[in-house]
Design a protein around this motif. Structure first.
Motif, PDB file in Angstrom:
ATOM      1  N   VAL A  37      24.189 -42.161  -9.042  1.00  0.00           N
ATOM      2  CA  VAL A  37      23.776 -42.023 -10.436  1.00  0.00           C
ATOM      3  C   VAL A  37      22.282 -41.699 -10.502  1.00  0.00           C
ATOM      4  CG1 VAL A  37      23.450 -43.238 -12.622  1.00  0.00           C
ATOM      5  CG2 VAL A  37      25.568 -43.534 -11.331  1.00  0.00           C
ATOM      6  N   LEU A  38      21.498 -42.399  -9.704  1.00  0.00           N
ATOM      7  CA  LEU A  38      20.050 -42.140  -9.669  1.00  0.00           C
ATOM      8  C   LEU A  38      19.771 -40.693  -9.288  1.00  0.00           C
ATOM      9  CD1 LEU A  38      17.096 -43.022  -9.771  1.00  0.00           C
ATOM     10  CD2 LEU A  38      17.323 -43.784  -7.388  1.00  0.00           C
ATOM     11  N   HIS A  39      20.456 -40.205  -8.277  1.00  0.00           N
ATOM     12  CA  HIS A  39      20.256 -38.817  -7.842  1.00  0.00           C
ATOM     13  C   HIS A  39      20.602 -37.834  -8.966  1.00  0.00           C
ATOM     14  CE1 HIS A  39      20.068 -35.367  -5.157  1.00  0.00           C
ATOM     15  NE2 HIS A  39      21.258 -34.999  -5.613  1.00  0.00           N
ATOM     16  N   LEU A  40      21.703 -38.081  -9.671  1.00  0.00           N
ATOM     17  CA  LEU A  40      22.109 -37.199 -10.759  1.00  0.00           C
ATOM     18  C   LEU A  40      21.093 -37.214 -11.901  1.00  0.00           C
ATOM     19  CD1 LEU A  40      25.932 -37.956 -10.950  1.00  0.00           C
ATOM     20  CD2 LEU A  40      24.877 -35.822 -10.193  1.00  0.00           C
ATOM     21  N   VAL A  41      20.561 -38.397 -12.201  1.00  0.00           N
ATOM     22  CA  VAL A  41      19.590 -38.523 -13.286  1.00  0.00           C
ATOM     23  C   VAL A  41      18.292 -37.799 -12.933  1.00  0.00           C
ATOM     24  CG1 VAL A  41      18.137 -40.163 -14.531  1.00  0.00           C
ATOM     25  CG2 VAL A  41      20.555 -40.657 -14.174  1.00  0.00           C
TER      26      VAL A  41
END
Length: 288
Positions: A37-41
């Motif tokens: 999720v962090l990478h996508l954000v």
């Protein structure tokens, strides 16, 4: 009656077969691991044309607020890689000039919020000042508060990412903790950068006219830099970020950071050593 029961069983079986398919669609958004999720954000932020933001930073010394270290700021991101930052008054007003802030201080007899303004652009992977303001002090805090740089750093640091359980509907809250060695390296890099910014410039005309003064300033800087390096070896650092995410758009809503620095060699007023807590918060809105 038997026919009705068979039909009910067939309907129930169909619903059960459809559930995994429906849930799979939801999982694409909501059920990814926290690190993913962090990478996508971060990728979503990099792809955004622009955004506005407001934030604040403060310092606690052994649990007591340090008013002179409080700073309110705002700014905008444009063209993906250009950032403008400016200081705000606590009520949201904007100090117009450093001279005005100084004038207000003289009239009121109390400390006035210093006015800063900074423009940054990312070039060749590095954030650089777009303009040199001769009136700006070398310890201008705004470049270090660049929210794009803070988010980008999270991709390159040694971190552990987890998801907080209690998040409002339509959001996720990620807890991002730096490893202790990484937290120490991050602090050292920031403080060394600040020391370098105030290093005496022997090429300046003022210091050229006074060789003794230049030598004295250089010796003082070297002494303070040596003390800094020694302190960095002694302290322990814990740094934790919280990133609130808009799950509908996969974009940041708020980023907070708490950095605790403990010096076991300085008793201070806290059992076990003096403690400094540096707090920052930035809220994002108006994505373009």
């Amino acid at each position: 009656m038997r026919t009705i029961n068979i039909r009910r069983m067939m309907i129930l079986s169909g619903v059960l077969l459809l559930c995994p398919i429906l849930n799979t669609g939801c999982a694409r958004i909501n059920d990814k691991p926290a690190a993913e999720v962090l990478h996508l954000v971060l990728a979503g932020m990099a792809g955004s044309d622009g955004v506005s933001f407001e934030g604040a930073s403060s310092l606690l010394l052994d649990g007591n607020p340090s008013p002179e270290a409080e700073l309110y700021y705002g700014g905008t991101v444009s063209d993906h890689n250009k950032v403008s930052l400016y200081t705000l008054l606590p009520d949201g007003g904007i100090p117009q000039t450093a001279a005005q802030a100084g004038e207000n201080k003289l009239k009121s007899g109390s400390a006035a919020t210093p006015a800063y303004y900074t423009k940054l652009e990312k070039k060749n992977g590095e954030w650089t000042l777009l303009q040199k303001d001769s009136a700006a002090p070398p310890d201008n805090p705004l470049p270090a508060l660049n929210p794009l740089r803070q988010l980008e750093d999270l991709e390159n640091l040694e971190i552990e990412v987890s998801e907080e359980a209690s998040a409002a509907r339509g959001t996720k809250v990620l807890r991002i903790e730096l490893s202790e060695p990484e937290a120490g390296r991050q602090l050292a890099a920031e403080l060394e950068g600040q020391m370098e910014a105030i290093r005496p410039d022997k090429s300046s005309s003022e210091l050229k006219e006074s060789g003794k003064r230049a030598d004295a300033l250089q010796l003082l800087w070297e002494q303070k830099n040596k003390e800094l390096q020694q302190k960095l070896k002694e302290v322990s650092v814990q740094t934790v970020y919280y990133l609130k995410v808009d799950t509908k758009r996969n974009l940041p809503k708020r980023l907070t950071c708490t950095r605790r620095v403990n010096d076991p060699g300085d008793r201070g007023t806290v059992a076990g050593g003096a403690e400094e807590i540096y707090l920052t918060e930035v809220n994002f809105y108006g994505y373009r």
